[in-house]
Each structure stands twice: as C-alpha cells, then as structure tokens.
Write a protein that holds these residues in place. Structure first.
Motif, mmCIF file in Angstrom:
data_model
loop_
_atom_site.group_PDB
_atom_site.id
_atom_site.type_symbol
_atom_site.label_atom_id
_atom_site.label_comp_id
_atom_site.label_asym_id
_atom_site.label_seq_id
_atom_site.Cartn_x
_atom_site.Cartn_y
_atom_site.Cartn_z
ATOM 1 N N SER A 27 0.395 -1.121 0.156
ATOM 2 C CA SER A 27 0.015 -0.367 -0.349
ATOM 3 C C SER A 27 0.940 1.072 0.153
ATOM 4 C CB SER A 27 -0.659 -0.184 1.335
ATOM 5 O OG SER A 27 -1.832 -1.145 1.214
ATOM 6 N N VAL A 28 2.270 0.854 0.015
ATOM 7 C CA VAL A 28 2.849 2.170 0.280
ATOM 8 C C VAL A 28 3.798 1.959 -0.047
ATOM 9 C CG1 VAL A 28 2.603 2.752 3.070
ATOM 10 C CG2 VAL A 28 4.727 1.364 2.569
ATOM 11 N N GLY A 29 3.461 1.898 -1.565
ATOM 12 C CA GLY A 29 4.803 1.438 -2.389
ATOM 13 C C GLY A 29 5.936 0.378 -2.673
ATOM 14 N N TYR A 30 5.703 -0.747 -1.831
ATOM 15 C CA TYR A 30 6.887 -1.183 -1.325
ATOM 16 C C TYR A 30 6.570 -2.737 -1.905
ATOM 17 C CZ TYR A 30 9.763 1.995 0.386
ATOM 18 O OH TYR A 30 10.046 3.298 0.878
ATOM 19 N N ASP A 31 6.940 -3.500 -3.198
ATOM 20 C CA ASP A 31 6.523 -4.402 -2.995
ATOM 21 C C ASP A 31 6.914 -5.971 -2.674
ATOM 22 O OD1 ASP A 31 4.978 -4.147 -5.371
ATOM 23 O OD2 ASP A 31 6.694 -4.150 -7.077
ATOM 24 N N ASP A 32 7.974 -5.590 -2.075
ATOM 25 C CA ASP A 32 8.927 -6.542 -1.317
ATOM 26 C C ASP A 32 8.551 -6.785 0.978
ATOM 27 O OD1 ASP A 32 10.537 -8.667 0.621
ATOM 28 O OD2 ASP A 32 12.157 -7.862 -0.662
ATOM 29 N N PRO A 33 7.673 -7.077 0.793
ATOM 30 C CA PRO A 33 7.206 -6.750 2.152
ATOM 31 C C PRO A 33 9.032 -6.951 3.070
ATOM 32 C CG PRO A 33 6.049 -8.619 1.843
ATOM 33 C CD PRO A 33 6.674 -8.450 0.285
ATOM 34 N N LEU A 34 10.102 -7.855 3.313
ATOM 35 C CA LEU A 34 11.401 -7.748 3.706
ATOM 36 C C LEU A 34 11.938 -6.289 3.248
ATOM 37 C CD1 LEU A 34 13.157 -8.985 5.510
ATOM 38 C CD2 LEU A 34 13.941 -10.397 3.102
ATOM 39 N N THR A 35 11.684 -6.188 2.636
ATOM 40 C CA THR A 35 13.172 -4.503 2.155
ATOM 41 C C THR A 35 11.713 -3.446 3.263
ATOM 42 O OG1 THR A 35 13.343 -5.126 -0.389
ATOM 43 C CG2 THR A 35 13.157 -2.413 0.299
ATOM 44 N N PHE A 36 10.471 -3.503 3.178
ATOM 45 C CA PHE A 36 9.347 -2.432 3.569
ATOM 46 C C PHE A 36 10.239 -2.654 5.370
ATOM 47 C CE2 PHE A 36 6.247 -2.025 6.022
ATOM 48 C CZ PHE A 36 5.684 -0.880 6.731
ATOM 49 N N SER A 37 10.487 -3.826 5.733
ATOM 50 C CA SER A 37 10.029 -4.371 7.095
ATOM 51 C C SER A 37 12.253 -3.959 7.668
ATOM 52 C CB SER A 37 10.120 -5.363 7.390
ATOM 53 O OG SER A 37 8.681 -6.014 7.340
ATOM 54 N N LYS A 38 13.126 -3.645 7.194
ATOM 55 C CA LYS A 38 14.197 -2.937 6.880
ATOM 56 C C LYS A 38 13.580 -1.973 6.775
ATOM 57 C CE LYS A 38 17.104 -7.054 5.013
ATOM 58 N NZ LYS A 38 17.806 -7.409 3.972
ATOM 59 N N LEU A 39 12.829 -0.844 5.959
ATOM 60 C CA LEU A 39 13.377 0.176 5.732
ATOM 61 C C LEU A 39 12.259 1.471 7.455
ATOM 62 C CD1 LEU A 39 12.642 1.023 2.363
ATOM 63 C CD2 LEU A 39 14.704 1.914 3.740
ATOM 64 N N PHE A 40 11.712 0.323 7.267
ATOM 65 C CA PHE A 40 10.560 0.865 9.002
ATOM 66 C C PHE A 40 11.754 0.996 9.934
ATOM 67 C CE2 PHE A 40 7.956 0.545 12.055
ATOM 68 C CZ PHE A 40 6.535 1.511 11.643
ATOM 69 N N LYS A 41 12.582 -0.482 10.124
ATOM 70 C CA LYS A 41 13.484 -0.459 11.134
ATOM 71 C C LYS A 41 14.598 0.665 11.598
ATOM 72 C CE LYS A 41 15.206 -3.791 14.463
ATOM 73 N NZ LYS A 41 15.428 -5.148 15.220
ATOM 74 N N LYS A 42 15.042 0.580 10.266
ATOM 75 C CA LYS A 42 15.665 1.987 9.855
ATOM 76 C C LYS A 42 15.402 2.706 10.700
ATOM 77 C CE LYS A 42 19.781 3.799 6.995
ATOM 78 N NZ LYS A 42 19.666 4.098 5.273
ATOM 79 N N ASN A 43 14.463 3.495 10.014
ATOM 80 C CA ASN A 43 13.619 4.929 10.246
ATOM 81 C C ASN A 43 12.944 4.990 11.609
ATOM 82 O OD1 ASN A 43 13.417 7.176 7.675
ATOM 83 N ND2 ASN A 43 14.145 4.716 7.565
ATOM 84 N N VAL A 44 12.023 4.007 12.128
ATOM 85 C CA VAL A 44 11.803 4.282 13.361
ATOM 86 C C VAL A 44 11.872 3.292 14.667
ATOM 87 C CG1 VAL A 44 8.992 3.196 14.415
ATOM 88 C CG2 VAL A 44 9.408 4.324 11.604
ATOM 89 N N GLY A 45 12.801 2.762 14.055
ATOM 90 C CA GLY A 45 13.464 1.822 15.457
ATOM 91 C C GLY A 45 13.153 0.286 16.137
ATOM 92 N N VAL A 46 11.454 0.105 15.163
ATOM 93 C CA VAL A 46 11.398 -1.263 15.796
ATOM 94 C C VAL A 46 10.532 -1.705 14.268
ATOM 95 C CG1 VAL A 46 10.557 -0.643 18.124
ATOM 96 C CG2 VAL A 46 9.244 0.032 16.221
ATOM 97 N N SER A 47 10.648 -2.741 14.102
ATOM 98 C CA SER A 47 9.942 -3.754 13.142
ATOM 99 C C SER A 47 8.803 -3.151 13.227
ATOM 100 C CB SER A 47 10.145 -5.193 13.522
ATOM 101 O OG SER A 47 8.962 -5.597 14.384
ATOM 102 N N PRO A 48 8.081 -3.421 11.709
ATOM 103 C CA PRO A 48 6.545 -3.056 11.760
ATOM 104 C C PRO A 48 5.628 -4.274 12.835
ATOM 105 C CG PRO A 48 7.306 -2.733 9.046
ATOM 106 C CD PRO A 48 8.453 -3.463 10.168
ATOM 107 N N ASN A 49 6.411 -4.776 12.914
ATOM 108 C CA ASN A 49 4.775 -6.101 13.763
ATOM 109 C C ASN A 49 5.514 -5.448 14.813
ATOM 110 O OD1 ASN A 49 3.679 -7.595 12.924
ATOM 111 N ND2 ASN A 49 5.375 -9.451 12.175
#
Length: 274
Positions: A246-268
C-alpha cells in the motif's frame, strides 16, 4: 450586466464551489483592496483592466485570467476606455491548493493566459444552466470545476513546452514535487520521474529540494511512506505485506528493513505497541 450566483457548498468535499458569475464591467469599475476566504478564478473574455496582488500590478486583457488566493489582499479595476468582461468561479476544499499547484498558479504567480477559449466558455455556460439548490447540480458544479482545473493544467503544460517557465521560484518547484510524491507514493515512483514532472534536471532538482526541505527527494519519499505505513498498521485486518504494498514496496522484507531503520522497531513490534 452582472450575474452572480452564491452556492451553499457540499460539506466534506474534495472541492467546494462557493460562487460563480459573469460581469460586463463599466469603465473604471473596481473592487478592493480586499481579503477573501476562498479562491477566486477570473477569466477575461473582452476588454482590459489592472489586477493588483502582493505589491505587483498586472495589466491584463482578453485571453488572460487571474487567481485570488485566500488571505491575500488584492484589488482590480476595469480599464477606462475598454473595460473588461469576465467570468469567475469561487471555490475551496481539502485539495484545492494541490490542484491549483498543478496549474502553476499561486499568490506569487497569479496570472495566466488561456488559448482554448471555447472550452473555457462552454464550462461557464454550463454552470449558468444549473440549479444551485439541488445536490445533483451541486455535484455537477464540482465536475465543471474539475474540468476547468484540468484545462488550466493542460494550458500550463503547453506554455512550458513553448519555452516559458513552468514555475517561478524554487519554492514552487519543491512544493509541486512534494505534492507529486504525496499523490504517487503508493507506486514505484523514482526521483528522475519526479524531476521530469517539474521539468528540472535531476541533479539541480536534488540540490534545491534538499536546500529547502533539509532532505533529499528519496529521503522525503521514504519518510512520507513510513508515516503512511504507521497509520495503516493500526488496521489489524491488514497484513504487513498489505501495508508494504500500500505504501509502494512490493517486497515486505525491504519495507520491514526500511521501517526499522527509520522508526527503530519492526512493523510487527510497532503494531504491538499500538
């Protein structure tokens, strides 16, 4: 001759039409200085006059128009010998500023030329035939406003192709690039695509974007996507993969890595904290 219709706009609309009208002005007929609470777009069909905005004066004639923005003190006056005739439409709404940005119009750049006279005239002729007291016709008014804005966007693109500046300042380029990102973040959008949209060399675009925002275009895009993802993660019916796509990342793993890098925790983990 004056025709002036006021509308009770539809609530919670993307765009709202407040008024529209037509006037054959008398010599030296003037309005202002005044401050408006919504946008007013005037299109001149005959004659000439002067428009004053932000300490600048514009001598205008048939085939040109001007935009009044909310909170800006403006005034205008018909010519003494060849007074203008114009049509206008007043509007606002949640996305009014965004749509106008696509036309290149703003308080700093309020004047435009239009070439497809017939198309513009047909829109105002159609508006006059509507019943402002019915919801059906109010929706039609919004439709005509969309058509008018689309014509102005096409008009702006045509003028830029002919060699005129698309936007008049660094701020306008960056503002419109940011608006493009906010509309297209959910697909695979590239910095080169954004630079092409605002008609700038990619390198120069990157320089002015960071100069004004403190972020590179790519950083701005990622930050915007992450902010959207945070909101979507509160919807427990969506999987991490659903949010990722929904936010432009077809690969959930890539998204999870970027999310954790920016937020400090994983999406889960972020979701659990919610």
């Amino acid at each position: 001759m004056l025709e002036h219709i006021w509308i009770n706009p539809i609530k919670n609309s993307d765009l709202k039409v407040y008024q529209y009208g037509y006037e054959e002005c008398q010599p030296n007929h003037s309005y202002g200085p005044a401050n408006r609470d919504h946008y007013l777009l005037h299109l001149i069909s005959r004659g000439s006059g002067i428009f004053h905005c932000k300490n600048k004066s514009y001598s205008l004639s048939a085939g040109q128009g001007f935009l009044i923005t909310p909170g800006t003190i403006t005034s205008y006056r018909a010519d003494e010998k060849d007074p203008w005739t114009y049509s206008w439409i007043g509007f606002n709404g949640a996305n009014a500023e965004f749509y106008l940005a696509q036309t290149g119009l703003s308080a700093e750049n309020p004047v435009f030329q239009y070439q497809d006279t017939n198309s513009f005239s047909q829109i105002f002729t159609s508006l006059k035939k509507l019943n402002r007291n019915t919801v059906t016709d109010q929706v039609r008014m919004i439709g005509y406003l969309y058509m008018l804005l689309a014509l102005l966007m096409e008009n702006s693109s045509l003028l830029s192709i002919q060699g005129k500046a698309f936007f008049s300042s660094k701020e306008e380029y960056v503002k419109n690039a940011a608006a493009y990102i906010q509309t297209n973040y959910s697909r695979k959008v590239t910095v080169e695509e954004i630079a092409n949209y605002v008609r700038l060399n990619r390198s120069y675009f990157g320089v002015i974007f960071k100069e004004l925002t403190g972020l590179t275009p790519q950083e701005f895009l990622i930050d915007f996507r992450i902010d959207k993802a945070k909101k979507l993660l509160s919807d427990m019916s969506m999987s991490i993969g659903d949010v990722s796509r929904s936010v432009g990342y077809d690969d959930p793993l890539t998204f999870s890595k970027l999310f954790k890098k920016n937020v400090g925790v994983s999406p889960n983990a972020y979701r659990k904290n919610i």
